[in-house]
Design an enzyme around this catalytic site. Structure first.
Site, PDB file in Angstrom:
ATOM      1  N   ASP A 176       5.448  15.384  22.282  1.00  0.00           N
ATOM      2  CA  ASP A 176       4.934  16.454  21.436  1.00  0.00           C
ATOM      3  C   ASP A 176       5.235  16.194  19.959  1.00  0.00           C
ATOM      4  OD1 ASP A 176       3.579  18.770  20.950  1.00  0.00           O
ATOM      5  OD2 ASP A 176       5.013  20.112  21.917  1.00  0.00           O
ATOM      6  N   GLU A 221       3.421  14.699  13.915  1.00  0.00           N
ATOM      7  CA  GLU A 221       2.481  14.703  12.791  1.00  0.00           C
ATOM      8  C   GLU A 221       3.163  14.951  11.447  1.00  0.00           C
ATOM      9  OE1 GLU A 221       0.753  16.766  16.469  1.00  0.00           O
ATOM     10  OE2 GLU A 221       2.462  17.142  15.135  1.00  0.00           O
ATOM     11  N   ASP A 229      -2.897  22.849  20.341  1.00  0.00           N
ATOM     12  CA  ASP A 229      -2.621  24.268  20.582  1.00  0.00           C
ATOM     13  C   ASP A 229      -3.870  25.120  20.373  1.00  0.00           C
ATOM     14  OD1 ASP A 229      -0.076  23.388  20.998  1.00  0.00           O
ATOM     15  OD2 ASP A 229       0.689  24.024  19.051  1.00  0.00           O
TER      16      ASP A 229
END
Length: 799
Positions: A477, A480, A541
């Site tokens: 996860d 970025e 998401d």
């Protein structure tokens, strides 16, 4: 107004700002932490100096190396009645001493030939004293050069190279590089200042900018766009599918949703409907203006002081094959990964994990993976690679028991460590994190520096311990937010490392997984060019809305057109409890994706919705599990050819103009067409490419063109190409229990069709095999079976 009133007004304003959720996250062009860098702004700043590529100063046809002379320009302003115009104009040198610096610099240019379909164009804005020996983005670190595949000839005004698939012309003055297909059609060309003499719109040709602030440079590679040309790719872009007329900022970003222009997975690669693709081989910020500012100009603004561009000639399949030959094809994931993944935010204990496993089998929901998200540590989100002993008294036994029942375990983690994390002191003591210019941390958190081999070794050691305990796969996860101003072990700043960070992160997890488990598999959110080598990635998401469901498809299609074979998304959306009507329609969409996971705000488990929903979910899941032989074979073939499992129609039908216009349906593999329901309706408009198509659920037959088609019992429209034998397997509750020795070929054939074929790939098989059947009365007989002795086939005419 009294001071007290001003105070109240200011307080109310600030309260409203604070209570606005993620107030700055979606504001583009705001100067906030990790805001995407739009490099195009530097090419619009009249304080800067610009250098236009003007003529080929020298060239050696044998080596493909030469030089380009650049002319100096500055923006000049002029008032025209009530408008202020700004246009580039020739500028004299401003350096002193005048004898030391070139007014019109002559700089290196090079052309290479990777294959008979792939060429490489390199240009630089200044000497390169620290060239990189290898590139992490290229599968072998280096790109091959095969000039022998292209025949050179001298032409009037320049040079020409020809292969069996295309031609390249290099013209001396005005300097142009023109790329043609094998039929002589111009695909694209560099743009020169003379190409804009017939317009008042100030447009930059192939050039570079020298910033007034620090003398740094960035390349602006300008190429032509032709009328009706369409552009696709650029990674997981959720906005317009066709990028023509858009400006795309390629900067890895926590997009905080999937209905805005930023991207978790930007990829500096795109393809054109004219028959070419482009890979911008850089990790710096990149902005591409696909005719947004000037409709005939494709402006690639590259943060780097070099331009390194690969061009691929051919149809979409050719382009994807060539691009993934260069940057890597996806590894084939294990069979169980194609089963259903059950998750939510989050299962907090061993008891919850065992309970959900029990209920999945109780309610007969075929499942292969149970995912534990952010709550398996002592403190939710505080990742220290240790199960909370109070809630997971024996995690090793739990995972062993689950595996016996056909469940693999996936664990969440991330590469950021808060100061309260028990691992924080060790990370700092061992210098494993990205630093700032003073040697401190750029952020509050420690961000692992994956450009440091010692960091990778430390990190992989943490994962290995969990693999030893029984973990099957990790959720990779975030990734970025690598500091753009950070100083990395590689010696480069985050300006070069930020976009590369997801690739380093993906690689680190995938390689330890391969070493310890024997397969390459991750579940990642962020990417860069080359990340497709390390499947798989999911769509971030998403909101729990119809609009998000539609945007998710556009993002997945765009990522597939960027070299990624495998991709998934959170079925039902992520951000809030999924409304039942949306979850019901999203479920079959998920089941017809390469991989499928339900995840997000609870509840997610289908038995916690209505009885009708549970039954519908089960039917969609059963459909997928029975289709597993088709899915598995298509996955294998996709991984070998660099094709996406979820394909835009034009990948298979490039000569169908209508196929280039559709972004709300797709091909699942080569033979099934899928059209999800993005609204609460029972039917929808569906475009069918050439040929005959048969409804998978109702068996109705359709010809090419537009049709309004009603969904079947499972709320989705799925059609099968005429002449396809779809391999099915007996239903099992996990892939572990499937019997591959007995398969059924359901033959989708119109009355006039006398033969059909199926593609089958057995677990641990050596190659995808083609099984052929021929019509015999009211059924079809197997006439070619390379798997004879390994698998028996029963045939059914689906009519």
């Amino acid at each position: 107004m009294k001071n007290s009133q001003l105070t109240k007004l200011f307080s109310a304003f600030m309260l409203g700002f604070v209570l606005t959720p993620k107030a700055s996250a979606q504001i583009q062009n705001a100067d906030v932490l990790n805001a995407p860098i739009d490099i195009s702004k530097d090419f619009q700043n009249y304080l800067n100096t610009f250098y236009f590529a003007d003529e080929l100063a020298s060239f050696d046809p044998a080596t493909g190396k030469g030089t380009i002379k650049y002319l100096r320009y500055n923006y000049k302003t002029r008032q025209a009645f009530n408008n202020m115009m700004m246009k580039p104009d020739v500028e004299k040198a401003n350096e002193f001493p005048t004898t030391e610096y070139a007014e019109s610099p002559v700089l290196p240019f090079e052309i290479q030939f990777v294959s008979d379909r792939t060429l490489r164009i390199k240009a630089t804005s200044r000497p390169q004293f620290n060239p990189q020996a290898t590139s992490l983005m290229l599968v072998d670190g280096l790109a091959p050069n095969h000039p022998e595949l292209w025949k050179y000839s001298k032409i009037e005004g320049g040079h020409s190279y020809t292969s069996k698939h295309g031609k390249v012309e290099i013209l001396t003055k005005p300097w142009h590089v023109k790329i043609y297909d094998e039929k002589g059609k111009l695909l694209t060309s560099t743009l020169h200042d003379t190409d804009f003499k017939n317009t008042y719109t100030p447009t930059l040709p192939f050039s570079y900018v020298r910033r007034n602030s620090d003398y740094s440079r960035s390349m602006g590679a300008a190429f032509s766009l032709e009328p009706d040309e369409k552009i696709f790719g650029c990674g997981e872009s959720f906005t317009q599918f066709n990028k023509r007329g858009s400006k795309v900022v390629l900067w890895a970003d926590d997009a905080n949703g999937i209905q805005n222009e930023t991207m978790y997975k930007p990829i500096p690669f795109y393809m054109s409907s004219r028959g070419y693709g482009v890979f911008i081989h850089h990790s710096t910020p990149i902005t591409v203006d696909f005719g947004k500012y000037f409709s005939s100009a494709n402006e690639m603004y590259i943060g780097d002081d070099e331009a390194d561009l690969f061009f691929f000639i051919g149809e979409p399949k050719d382009i994807l094959d060539q691009y993934t030959n260069l940057t890597g094809k996806a590894a084939m994931p294990p069979l169980w990964s194609f089963g259903f993944w059950m998750s939510r935010i989050t299962y907090f204990s061993e008891k919850e994990g065992r309970d959900v496993a029990r209920d999945l089998r109780k309610y007969k929901i075929p499942t292969d993976v149970i995912h534990f998200d952010t709550g398996w540590f002592d403190v939710d989100w505080r990742n220290n690679y240790e199960f909370a002993k109070s809630r997971f008294p024996d995690a090793t036994k739990m995972m062993s028991d689950l595996k016996k029942d056909g469940f693999q375990v996936c664990l969440w983690q991330l590469p950021y460590f808060t100061p309260k994390n028990t691992l924080f002191p060790e990370i700092m003591d061992k210098n494993l994190a990205v630093r700032d210019r003073k040697g401190n941390l750029p952020y509050e958190d420690a961000v692992l520096d994956f450009s440091n081999p010692e960091t990778i070794s430390w990190y992989q050691g943490k994962l290995k311990k969990l693999f030893d305990e029984g973990v099957a796969v990790f959720k990779v996860d975030f990734g970025e937010a690598a500091p753009p101003d950070g100083i990395y072990h590689s010696g480069r700043t985050g300006f070069y490392e930020h976009n590369l960070y997801p690739l380093r992160y993906n690689k680190a997890v995938a390689e330890i997984t391969q070493k310890e488990k024997g397969y390459t598999l991750i579940w990642a959110r962020s990417t860069w060019a080359g990340s497709q080598r390390y499947p798989l990635h999911w769509g971030g998401d998403s909101e729990t809305t119809n609009g998000a469901m539609s945007a998710e498809l556009r993002g997945g299609l765009s990522l597939g057109l960027s070299g990624f074979s495998f991709w998934s998304h959170d079925v039902g959306g992520f951000a809030t409890k999924s409304p039942e009507n949306i979850y019901r329609r999203w479920t079959p969409f998920g089941m017809f994706t390469s991989h499928v996971r339900s995840h997000g705000e609870p509840p997610r488990e289908p038995w916690l919705y209505s009885k009708d929903f549970l039954e519908g979910f089960r039917k969609a899941d059963n459909m997928r599990y029975e289709l597993m032989p088709y899915i598995y074979a298509q996955a294998k073939e996709s991984s070998q050819k660099g094709l996406p499992m979820m394909r835009a129609l034009f990948v298979e039908y490039p000569n169908d103009p209508g196929a280039w216009l559709v972004d709300n349906q797709y091909l699942f593999g080569s033979s099934m067409l899928v059209a999800p329901l993005f609204e609460e309706v029972e039917e929808r408009d569906v475009y069918l490419p050439e040929g005959t198509w048969i409804d998978y659920q109702t068996k109705k037959v359709y010809q090419s063109g537009w049709h309004k088609i009603k969904a079947g019992e499972v709320p989705i429209v799925v059609l099968v190409k005429d002449g396809t034998a779809l391999p099915h397997i007996g239903l099992a509750q996990s892939t572990k229990d499937m019997d591959w020795s007995k398969l059924t070929l359901k033959v989708f054939a119109s009355d006039k069709t006398t033969s059909a074929s199926a593609k089958v790939y057995l677990p641990n098989g050596e190659a995808v095999q083609e099984i052929k059947v021929t019509k015999n009365g009211n059924n079809f007989d197997v006439t070619t079976n390379p798997l004879n002795g390994k698998t028996t086939f029963k045939t059914e005419w689906a009519k």
